[in-house]
Scaffold this active site. Structure first.
Site, PDB file in Angstrom:
ATOM      1  CE  LYS A 118      -2.907   3.408   2.606  1.00  0.00           C
ATOM      2  NZ  LYS A 118      -3.824   3.630   4.395  1.00  0.00           N
ATOM      3  N   GLY A 179      -7.296   9.751   9.495  1.00  0.00           N
ATOM      4  CA  GLY A 179      -7.399   9.648  10.877  1.00  0.00           C
ATOM      5  C   GLY A 179      -8.070  10.860  10.986  1.00  0.00           C
ATOM      6  CB  ALA A 210      -8.117   8.044   4.707  1.00  0.00           C
ATOM      7  CG  ASN A 232      -5.352   1.714  11.972  1.00  0.00           C
ATOM      8  OD1 ASN A 232      -4.204   1.933  12.083  1.00  0.00           O
ATOM      9  ND2 ASN A 232      -6.445   1.705  13.339  1.00  0.00           N
ATOM     10  CB  THR A 233      -7.699   6.393  13.275  1.00  0.00           C
ATOM     11  OG1 THR A 233      -6.523   6.208  12.653  1.00  0.00           O
ATOM     12  CG2 THR A 233      -8.344   7.269  15.096  1.00  0.00           C
TER      13      THR A 233
END
Length: 289
Positions: A118, A179, A210, A232-233
């Site tokens: 990535k 994030g 994202a 993720n976040t």
């Protein structure tokens, strides 16, 4: 991953697996391994998400935490395909170095993710937005070196098209800054990107990456036509990461189903859902009765 796990996931979602280059994934949700409070919390969240592909930052991810625990001891390498990423890189040269490092690490581990990456090449540390020129340059060189490159980019349709032309196995436009949790700020641009990249290549994988904040953002990404979502976040920083991971799993399935089913068109005025003819009248004998 095993054929059994692919068929089981396909049966659950009634959907074909996701194909990116030479990789076949049962789940269309790709999750990260950073920012969790503990390794145990990360492990349990990955499990709850239903994902079979997890991404690890080669450049800044410490293999050991403060307690001396190795992150790889909490990731089942027989279950998950690792996707190394170049997070934290600000030049094409740094990103290329990190990608090659990730390839060597995963080759040593015998993980099938050794041949892909990535790619992230950031423009500045405040917005964490990508540098388009450096990203295209890095993508072109890595693709020529045999990598299957998944490119993180902004929601610019022109840049997305250039990355595909540079050899990207998948283009990964951002919903909003990394994030930030703002969700999909510019769905119109994402629609254009999907149109451009799939116009003559309908199976080309476009992964929304994202900015996801909650489950409804994941559903929206799939309803727009995205082939997968990487996050993720939104899980790691939720009050209950494991529960949020479960929510993301179900949101991905629901959003994908909704896209494949085809939503009704939006109309300015109401349309009766019940027939207007052949119904029992409230005045059965007519107006003259």
């Amino acid at each position: 991953m095993s054929i059994a796990s692919t068929s089981n996931a396909s049966a659950e979602t009634d959907d074909a697996p996701l194909v990116v280059g030479s990789h076949t994934l049962a789940s269309r949700l790709i999750v990260g391994t950073g920012r969790y409070d503990t390794m145990e919390q990360m492990r349990d969240s990955l499990d709850a998400s239903g994902s079979d592909c997890v991404t690890v930052a080669v450049r800044r991810e410490r293999l050991y935490d403060r307690g001396g625990k190795n992150i790889l001891d909490f990731i089942d390498l027989d279950r998950y395909t690792l996707l190394p990423n170049t997070a934290g890189c600000y030049t094409a040269a740094d990103a290329i170095r990190a990608a090659k490092l990730g390839r060597e690490i995963l080759k040593t581990l015998g993980n099938p993710g050794a041949d892909w990456v990535k790619l992230e090449v950031l423009g500045d540390s405040k917005t964490l937005l990508p540098d388009p020129a450096e990203t295209v340059a890095a993508c072109r060189e890595l693709a020529a070196d045999g990598f299957q490159v998944l490119c993180y980019t902004s929601d610019c349709p022109v840049t997305a098209r250039r990355l595909k032309e540079a050899g990207a196995a998948s283009v990964m436009p951002a919903g909003s800054p990394i994030g930030s949790g703002q969700g999909l700020l510019n769905p119109n641009n994402l629609r254009i990107i999907l149109e451009y990249l799939k116009e003559d290549d309908p199976d080309y994988p476009v992964i929304i990456d994202a900015g996801v904040g909650t489950a409804s953002d994941v559903s929206q990404a799939f309803e727009l036509g995205g082939d997968a979502v990487l996050l993720n976040t939104a899980i790691a920083h939720a009050r209950d990461p494991v529960l949020m991971a479960k929510a993301m799993k179900h949101a991905a399935i629901a959003g994908r189903h909704a896209f494949r089913a085809g939503r009704i068109p939006k109309r300015l005025y109401g349309t009766a859902s019940s027939p207007a003819e052949g119904v029992i009248s409230t005045r059965p004998y007519g107006s003259n009765a």
